[in-house]
Scaffold this active site. Structure first.
Site, PDB file in Angstrom:
ATOM      1  N   ARG A   1      11.724  -1.414  10.771  1.00 25.86           N
ATOM      2  CA  ARG A   1      10.680  -0.999  11.706  1.00 25.86           C
ATOM      3  C   ARG A   1      10.551  -2.025  12.826  1.00 25.86           C
ATOM      4  O   ARG A   1      10.635  -3.223  12.586  1.00 25.86           O
ATOM      5  CB  ARG A   1       9.350  -0.875  10.957  1.00 25.86           C
ATOM      6  CG  ARG A   1       9.149   0.502  10.350  1.00 25.86           C
ATOM      7  CD  ARG A   1       7.936   0.593   9.471  1.00 25.86           C
ATOM      8  NE  ARG A   1       6.729  -0.006  10.023  1.00 25.86           N
ATOM      9  CZ  ARG A   1       5.536   0.071   9.426  1.00 25.86           C
ATOM     10  NH1 ARG A   1       5.408   0.739   8.277  1.00 25.86           N
ATOM     11  NH2 ARG A   1       4.478  -0.494   9.950  1.00 25.86           N
TER      12      ARG A   1
ATOM     13  N   ARG B   1      -9.248   1.093   9.388  1.00 30.75           N
ATOM     14  CA  ARG B   1      -8.772  -0.248   9.741  1.00 30.75           C
ATOM     15  C   ARG B   1      -9.807  -1.004  10.569  1.00 30.75           C
ATOM     16  O   ARG B   1      -9.564  -2.156  10.935  1.00 30.75           O
ATOM     17  CB  ARG B   1      -7.470  -0.136  10.544  1.00 30.75           C
ATOM     18  CG  ARG B   1      -6.195  -0.391   9.711  1.00 30.75           C
ATOM     19  CD  ARG B   1      -5.018  -0.149  10.626  1.00 30.75           C
ATOM     20  NE  ARG B   1      -3.812  -0.806  10.249  1.00 30.75           N
ATOM     21  CZ  ARG B   1      -2.799  -0.199   9.614  1.00 30.75           C
ATOM     22  NH1 ARG B   1      -2.907   1.042   9.227  1.00 30.75           N
ATOM     23  NH2 ARG B   1      -1.688  -0.857   9.360  1.00 30.75           N
TER      24      ARG B   1
ATOM     25  N   LYS C   1       0.826  -1.217   0.000  1.00 29.96           N
ATOM     26  CA  LYS C   1       0.000   0.000   0.000  1.00 29.96           C
ATOM     27  C   LYS C   1       0.859   1.266   0.000  1.00 29.96           C
ATOM     28  O   LYS C   1       0.624   2.181  -0.776  1.00 29.96           O
ATOM     29  CB  LYS C   1      -0.913   0.067   1.234  1.00 29.96           C
ATOM     30  CG  LYS C   1      -1.951  -1.007   1.335  1.00 29.96           C
ATOM     31  CD  LYS C   1      -2.936  -0.718   2.462  1.00 29.96           C
ATOM     32  CE  LYS C   1      -2.316  -0.623   3.847  1.00 29.96           C
ATOM     33  NZ  LYS C   1      -1.698  -1.862   4.328  1.00 29.96           N
TER      34      LYS C   1
ATOM     35  N   ARG D   1       0.300  -8.659  13.528  1.00 28.16           N
ATOM     36  CA  ARG D   1      -0.302  -7.657  12.635  1.00 28.16           C
ATOM     37  C   ARG D   1      -1.227  -8.317  11.626  1.00 28.16           C
ATOM     38  O   ARG D   1      -2.282  -7.785  11.295  1.00 28.16           O
ATOM     39  CB  ARG D   1       0.803  -6.867  11.910  1.00 28.16           C
ATOM     40  CG  ARG D   1       1.502  -5.873  12.846  1.00 28.16           C
ATOM     41  CD  ARG D   1       2.803  -5.395  12.265  1.00 28.16           C
ATOM     42  NE  ARG D   1       2.623  -4.516  11.139  1.00 28.16           N
ATOM     43  CZ  ARG D   1       3.588  -4.261  10.251  1.00 28.16           C
ATOM     44  NH1 ARG D   1       4.774  -4.834  10.364  1.00 28.16           N
ATOM     45  NH2 ARG D   1       3.370  -3.438   9.263  1.00 28.16           N
TER      46      ARG D   1
ATOM     47  N   ARG E   1      12.010  -6.185   4.838  1.00 23.11           N
ATOM     48  CA  ARG E   1      11.743  -4.786   4.503  1.00 23.11           C
ATOM     49  C   ARG E   1      12.677  -3.807   5.205  1.00 23.11           C
ATOM     50  O   ARG E   1      12.926  -3.920   6.399  1.00 23.11           O
ATOM     51  CB  ARG E   1      10.290  -4.515   4.917  1.00 23.11           C
ATOM     52  CG  ARG E   1       9.781  -3.158   4.591  1.00 23.11           C
ATOM     53  CD  ARG E   1       8.290  -3.180   4.545  1.00 23.11           C
ATOM     54  NE  ARG E   1       7.686  -2.810   5.813  1.00 23.11           N
ATOM     55  CZ  ARG E   1       6.417  -2.439   5.941  1.00 23.11           C
ATOM     56  NH1 ARG E   1       5.619  -2.405   4.894  1.00 23.11           N
ATOM     57  NH2 ARG E   1       5.936  -2.124   7.117  1.00 23.11           N
TER      58      ARG E   1
END
Ligand code: AMP
Length: 220
Positions: A160, A88, A13, A171, A127
């Site tokens: 992160r 969300r 996203k 998550r 990531r």
């Protein structure tokens, strides 16, 4: 054009929102980035918010709704926006609908990006984020690279806290439990465009732009 970018963490996203924002010339609003900035700026949101985010849990709806209202008014989103990471929960979606009505905003479309769960876990675990321009890269892309290919910042990459293996799993659970039902909320209310996100960044972007073009032709 007003785009609600929907999809699980790691589906792409953020990356797609940045490209769309520059191609369509409309602001990219990422609630995750707004929260991370608020923590950095040491606003009243800091400690508890940081803990919640680090654990991969959701920030309470009332706080998020306040943030969105404030952002809409401050950033002059009347000419369009790409919303990334909001809503969300169905409560957030209901409140957003009220706001859209209040501000008489038209051309609101949901773009839902999908990818298999094992691919998403792989992407999140691989990531790196640039702390200056917030661009997202894979560790493979950045082997032996020290300068951000997007903004030129030096040694700006970080992992992160919520991209650790345990938090990634949480998550995804939180997404399946709280966020997936948002799509049912939009069924019959708003146009939902589904995009297969299991492809290169460029291909996924092409597909989104193609679908948005068709949406514009059919709705104008
Ligand atoms: P993101 O950068 O979109 O992956 O968001 C990072 C984290 O910020 C999430 O895991 C949540 O803890 C928090 N967050 C971002 N957007 C929302 C939202 N709309 N509602 C609740 N929590 C959010």
């Amino acid at each position: 054009m007003r785009i609600l970018l929907f999809g699980s963490p790691g589906v792409g996203k953020g990356t797609q929102a940045k490209i769309l924002s520059s191609k369509l010339n409309i602001p990219h609003i990422s609630t995750g980035d707004i929260l991370r900035q608020a923590i950095k700026d040491k606003t009243k949101l800091d400690k508890k918010t940081q803990e919640t985010m680090n654990a991969g849990e959701l920030i309470p709806d009332d706080i998020m709704i306040e943030i969105i209202k404030d952002t809409f008014f401050r950033r002059g989103c009347r000419n369009g926006f790409i919303l990334d990471g909001f809503p969300r929960t169905t409560v957030q979606a209901e409140e957003l609908e009220k706001l859209i009505e209040e501000l008489a905003l038209s051309n609101v479309v949901v773009v839902a990006i999908t990818a298999p769960e094992d691919e998403i876990i792989k992407r999140l675990a691989n990531r790196l984020t640039c702390k200056v321009c917030k661009s997202i890269f894979s560790k493979d892309e950045l082997e032996n690279v020290t300068v951000c290919p997007k903004c030129g910042a030096e040694n700006s990459f970080y992992i992160r806290k919520d991209d650790s293996e345990e938090v990634i799993k949480n998550r995804i659970n939180v997404f399946n439990e709280n966020t997936k039902p948002v799509l049912d909320f939009y069924k019959g209310k708003r146009e939902v465009i589904f995009i297969n996100g299991n492809d290169s960044v460029e291909k996924v972007n092409e597909k989104i732009l193609e679908e948005l073009k068709m949406y514009s032709v059919n709705n104008n």
